[in-house]
Design a protein around this motif. Sequence first.
Motif, PDB file in Angstrom:
ATOM      1  N   ASN A   1       6.909   2.765  16.861  1.00 38.07           N
ATOM      2  CA  ASN A   1       6.241   4.059  16.760  1.00 38.07           C
ATOM      3  C   ASN A   1       6.645   4.727  15.447  1.00 38.07           C
ATOM      4  N   ILE A   2       5.647   5.068  14.629  1.00 40.52           N
ATOM      5  CA  ILE A   2       5.880   5.487  13.252  1.00 40.52           C
ATOM      6  C   ILE A   2       5.089   6.754  12.961  1.00 40.52           C
ATOM      7  N   ARG A   3       5.706   7.691  12.262  1.00 39.68           N
ATOM      8  CA  ARG A   3       4.932   8.834  11.797  1.00 39.68           C
ATOM      9  C   ARG A   3       3.830   8.337  10.862  1.00 39.68           C
ATOM     10  N   PRO A   4       2.593   8.769  11.049  1.00 38.48           N
ATOM     11  CA  PRO A   4       1.490   8.250  10.225  1.00 38.48           C
ATOM     12  C   PRO A   4       1.700   8.447   8.733  1.00 38.48           C
ATOM     13  N   GLU A   5       2.463   9.474   8.355  1.00 35.46           N
ATOM     14  CA  GLU A   5       2.708   9.759   6.950  1.00 35.46           C
ATOM     15  C   GLU A   5       3.691   8.776   6.315  1.00 35.46           C
ATOM     16  N   ASN A   6       4.406   8.026   7.141  1.00 39.95           N
ATOM     17  CA  ASN A   6       5.417   7.091   6.638  1.00 39.95           C
ATOM     18  C   ASN A   6       4.730   5.781   6.240  1.00 39.95           C
ATOM     19  N   GLU A   7       4.117   5.798   5.067  1.00 39.09           N
ATOM     20  CA  GLU A   7       3.287   4.670   4.643  1.00 39.09           C
ATOM     21  C   GLU A   7       4.084   3.378   4.492  1.00 39.09           C
ATOM     22  N   ALA A   8       5.322   3.466   4.017  1.00 39.70           N
ATOM     23  CA  ALA A   8       6.138   2.258   3.838  1.00 39.70           C
ATOM     24  C   ALA A   8       6.412   1.589   5.179  1.00 39.70           C
ATOM     25  N   SER A   9       6.723   2.384   6.189  1.00 38.08           N
ATOM     26  CA  SER A   9       7.010   1.824   7.507  1.00 38.08           C
ATOM     27  C   SER A   9       5.748   1.281   8.168  1.00 38.08           C
ATOM     28  N   VAL A  10       4.624   1.958   7.967  1.00 37.12           N
ATOM     29  CA  VAL A  10       3.349   1.451   8.494  1.00 37.12           C
ATOM     30  C   VAL A  10       3.023   0.101   7.875  1.00 37.12           C
ATOM     31  N   ARG A  11       3.311  -0.075   6.580  1.00 33.29           N
ATOM     32  CA  ARG A  11       3.057  -1.369   5.928  1.00 33.29           C
ATOM     33  C   ARG A  11       3.881  -2.481   6.573  1.00 33.29           C
ATOM     34  N   VAL A  12       5.105  -2.167   6.992  1.00 34.97           N
ATOM     35  CA  VAL A  12       5.943  -3.165   7.669  1.00 34.97           C
ATOM     36  C   VAL A  12       5.251  -3.641   8.941  1.00 34.97           C
ATOM     37  N   ALA A  13       4.775  -2.701   9.750  1.00 32.52           N
ATOM     38  CA  ALA A  13       4.107  -3.068  11.003  1.00 32.52           C
ATOM     39  C   ALA A  13       2.873  -3.925  10.743  1.00 32.52           C
ATOM     40  N   ARG A  14       2.124  -3.598   9.713  1.00 33.45           N
ATOM     41  CA  ARG A  14       0.901  -4.350   9.433  1.00 33.45           C
ATOM     42  C   ARG A  14       1.207  -5.730   8.861  1.00 33.45           C
ATOM     43  N   LYS A  15       2.265  -5.843   8.069  1.00 31.56           N
ATOM     44  CA  LYS A  15       2.653  -7.154   7.555  1.00 31.56           C
ATOM     45  C   LYS A  15       3.032  -8.106   8.679  1.00 31.56           C
TER      46      LYS A  15
END
Length: 208
Positions: A138-152
């Motif tokens: 679960n990631i704050r939507p603004e945390n783009e670096a962490s969102v990229r981890v989930a998508r990778k």
Amino acid sequence: MPHAWPLTLSDAELTLRPLRRRDRRAFEMLLVRNREWLAPWEATDPDRSRGRPSHGELLRWAEREGRAGRHLNLLLCIGGRAAGQVSAGPIVYGAQSSAAIGYWVDHGRAGNGYAPRAVALLMDHCFAELGLHRVEVNIRPENEASVRVARKLHLREEGIRERFIHVDGQFRDHLSFALTAEEVSSDSAGRGVLARYRREHMSAMGES
């Protein structure tokens, strides 16, 4: 399912292990160095009177929860040096059979693939060793670096959970990602998530 603790997970120079008493100085310096980097994303206690636990309190909590298999709180080390944290918890067994993953990496190490590798290592442990069915992030939507981890890591996006976790003084919306055991094809070592990440990304980064 039997659970091993203390737990050490490794991939080349990357190691995940429990925090130790002798890590205190290095860990506290790491937190100070990353205070501003982490503040917008780090979960906080809405009851400010409780304050941050001491190093000793954190160790005792992590040992108790780790032995019970309820929460795995691991120091992320690169070449033996503390460089972040990754955790799985709360871990729920039985009908739900799931865990939530959290992670952060020293800002000086960010962008080098350590976060996705660490998350993949712990996810594979949750599936192959703990026998869990579902792992989520679960990631704050603004945390783009962490969102990229989930998508990778090909985690499935499941949408926004409104006012889900207390962060930086308020309950904040979080974007949820998940992966289930059926979505992972593990190799002989039980490393399905990590093996897929390595196939898709490591060659591009010049690593074998």
